[in-house]
Design an enzyme around this catalytic site. Structure first.
Site, PDB file in Angstrom:
ATOM      1  N   LYS A 107      41.523  35.105  40.768  1.00 17.38           N
ATOM      2  CA  LYS A 107      42.561  34.189  40.289  1.00 17.38           C
ATOM      3  C   LYS A 107      42.124  33.454  39.024  1.00 17.38           C
ATOM      4  CE  LYS A 107      45.158  33.477  44.545  1.00 17.38           C
ATOM      5  NZ  LYS A 107      44.437  34.307  45.522  1.00 17.38           N
TER       6      LYS A 107
HETATM    7  C1  LIG Z   1      44.973  35.339  46.299  1.00 18.19           C
HETATM    8  C2  LIG Z   1      44.004  36.339  46.854  1.00 18.19           C
HETATM    9  C3  LIG Z   1      44.395  37.637  47.275  1.00 18.19           C
HETATM   10  C4  LIG Z   1      45.847  38.078  47.283  1.00 18.19           C
HETATM   11  O1  LIG Z   1      46.372  38.265  46.007  1.00 18.19           O
HETATM   12  P1  LIG Z   1      47.960  38.366  45.800  1.00 18.19           P
HETATM   13  O2  LIG Z   1      48.165  38.466  44.341  1.00 18.19           O
HETATM   14  O3  LIG Z   1      48.530  37.102  46.395  1.00 18.19           O
HETATM   15  O4  LIG Z   1      48.427  39.579  46.555  1.00 18.19           O
HETATM   16  C5  LIG Z   1      43.431  38.528  47.714  1.00 18.19           C
HETATM   17  N1  LIG Z   1      42.129  38.167  47.780  1.00 18.19           N
HETATM   18  C6  LIG Z   1      41.710  36.943  47.394  1.00 18.19           C
HETATM   19  C7  LIG Z   1      40.271  36.604  47.520  1.00 18.19           C
HETATM   20  C8  LIG Z   1      42.621  35.977  46.926  1.00 18.19           C
HETATM   21  O5  LIG Z   1      42.188  34.762  46.562  1.00 18.19           O
END
Ligand SMILES: *Cc1c(COP(=O)(O)O)cnc(C)c1O
Length: 444
Positions: A107
């Site tokens: 993210k």
């Molecule tokens: C947010 C997140 C996901 C999921 O990603 P999306 O874009 O919501 O499908 C998967 N793994 C981790 C570690 C995350 O922080």
């Protein structure tokens, strides 16, 4: 390039407006009016291109004329100033490690890009004689989003960030990432659940009094400026793949994406539509199986989120799935030719962490373990194919799950160790909207 609301195809806004608003006033998600394709020479030359140049070429059509070239190049360079290595795990599978950013989760890419775009747009508005209200980014987090947003927006001029998190329900590393920065970042520790935090944020966005006095926006994953830059690392993976398998022999990989709100895999599918060679996509889900069931039955039934070990994917009604349907013209048969979804249980997740650690000397986090096992399930029927799973977080972020499984401590990466000596600064509030409102009206 303009964007329309998925609730009303006749709306048109620029990338700047879509970034500032987050969601359309009719609550629809914004979607680009066309999906640009990259020229053949981009793929012919990708081996010798810099990552900055790849990312710039990928995102340029989406930002249109809202960002000058030099500014966009600076934003891109700051967004991806860490590694995205493709690491061999088994004879036929590789991990694309997306956790080398400041908060150890993928993210970081979206949050860093969005924060810099928003900062630029706010400065531009102020310079044009705007009313100089600072923008307040309000966000509720169950763990990973808050840290990435806090780090991404830290010290961005003209933008204040207020993060709500449920007291005692995020890991200690995650809490320190939220609460130790200071400056323009405030953390509210809510005596309640993540759902309470989210409800309080929703109430704030609906409140006419706040609307008059503050310029509130959100930084969640439906914002186009968080969603679209997630295409970058799919191209970085292909660059590394063509170096591993040079020449025309590079058969496109299967790509397995641990999925919750489906923003990350939706970005991958956009990259595919832009021309990225991919054999097949796997949506790797935990027990929250809304999409695996939808692809199997054609019936969409949203569910309440169920808690699992891969908690960043505990989503019962994934927001970004409507964008995936839009990419494929709402044609389910066409979508199913490129996308398969699996639901992986917590028991399988634990067994996979153990298996990878013991037999392949690779320690995944719970989300990456779900991604790896879903890839292997698909490969059972496609044994000659090779694939990549996205490793979306560093295992230390989920040490409370991973350490008991492997029976040892996970060494702290250098970026985390200094956090542990820092002092947490948060304001405790009850799970009542009025307390949030009082804070927002008084803190500036
Ligand atoms: C947010 C997140 C996901 C999921 O990603 P999306 O874009 O919501 O499908 C998967 N793994 C981790 C570690 C995350 O922080």
């Amino acid at each position: 390039m303009n964007y329309y609301s998925l609730n009303n195809p006749s709306t048109r806004v620029t990338f700047k407006e879509a970034t500032i608003q987050g969601q359309a006033p009719d609550k629809g998600l914004y979607f680009p009016e066309s999906i640009p394709t990259l020229p053949k020479q981009f793929f012919d030359n990708i081996g010798s291109m810099s990552r900055e140049d790849i990312a710039y070429q990928v995102i340029r059509p989406f930002t249109g004329d809202t960002l000058p070239e030099a500014e966009l190049r600076r934003i891109v360079a700051e967004t991806i100033n860490f590694d995205f290595p493709l690491v061999p795990v088994t004879a036929n599978s590789w991990a694309l490690e997306l956790f080398h950013g400041p908060t150890l989760a993928f993210k970081d890419v979206g949050a860093r890009f969005m924060s810099r775009c928003l900062g630029y747009f706010v400065r531009e508005n102020n310079a044009a004689g705007g009313n100089h209200r600072p923008v307040t980014v309000l966000v509720a987090t169950s763990g990973d989003t808050g840290g990435a947003v806090a780090s991404g927006f830290y010290d961005v001029e003209g933008v204040n960030v207020v993060i709500l998190y449920p007291s005692g329900k995020v890991s200690s590393v995650q809490e320190l990432q939220l609460t130790t920065l200071g400056k323009n970042i405030s953390a509210l520790e809510v005596d309640g659940s993540f759902d309470d935090c989210q409800q309080m944020v929703k109430d704030a966005f609906m409140d006419p009094v706040l609307k008059n006095q503050l310029f509130l926006t959100s930084a969640n994953s439906i914002n186009v400026a968080r969603w679209l830059p997630q295409q970058f690392y799919y191209f970085f993976a292909w660059q590394q793949w063509t170096a591993l398998f040079p020449g025309a022999a590079a058969a496109p990989p299967i790509i397995s994406v641990p999925s919750g709100n489906f923003g990350n895999i939706c970005a991958g599918l956009m990259a595919y539509r832009a021309g990225l060679p991919v054999n097949h996509f796997i949506a790797a889900c935990n027990a929250n199986d809304t999409i695996p069931l939808f692809l199997a039955t054609g019936q969409y039934r949203s569910k309440l989120a169920r808690p699992t070990l891969s908690n960043a994917m505990d989503v019962g009604n994934p927001s970004n799935f409507v964008r995936i349907l839009e990419i494929f013209g709402k044609e389910l048969p066409e979508l199913k030719q490129i996308l398969t979804a699996y639901s992986i249980s917590d028991e399988e997740t634990v067994a996979t962490i153990k298996d990878l650690n013991t037999n392949h000397h690779y320690l995944p986090d719970p989300h990456g373990a779900v991604g790896y096992l879903a890839l292997e399930k698909y490969r059972t029927n496609h044994p000659d194919s090779k694939g990549i799973f996205l490793e979306t977080a560093h295992p230390v972020k989920f040490y409370d799950t991973v350490e008991p499984v492997i029976g040892e401590k996970i060494p702290l990466p250098p970026s985390v160790a200094p956090l542990l000596n820092k002092q947490k600064h948060s304001k405790k509030i009850a799970a009542h909207y009025e307390e949030l409102k009082d804070f927002l009206l008084s803190y500036r």
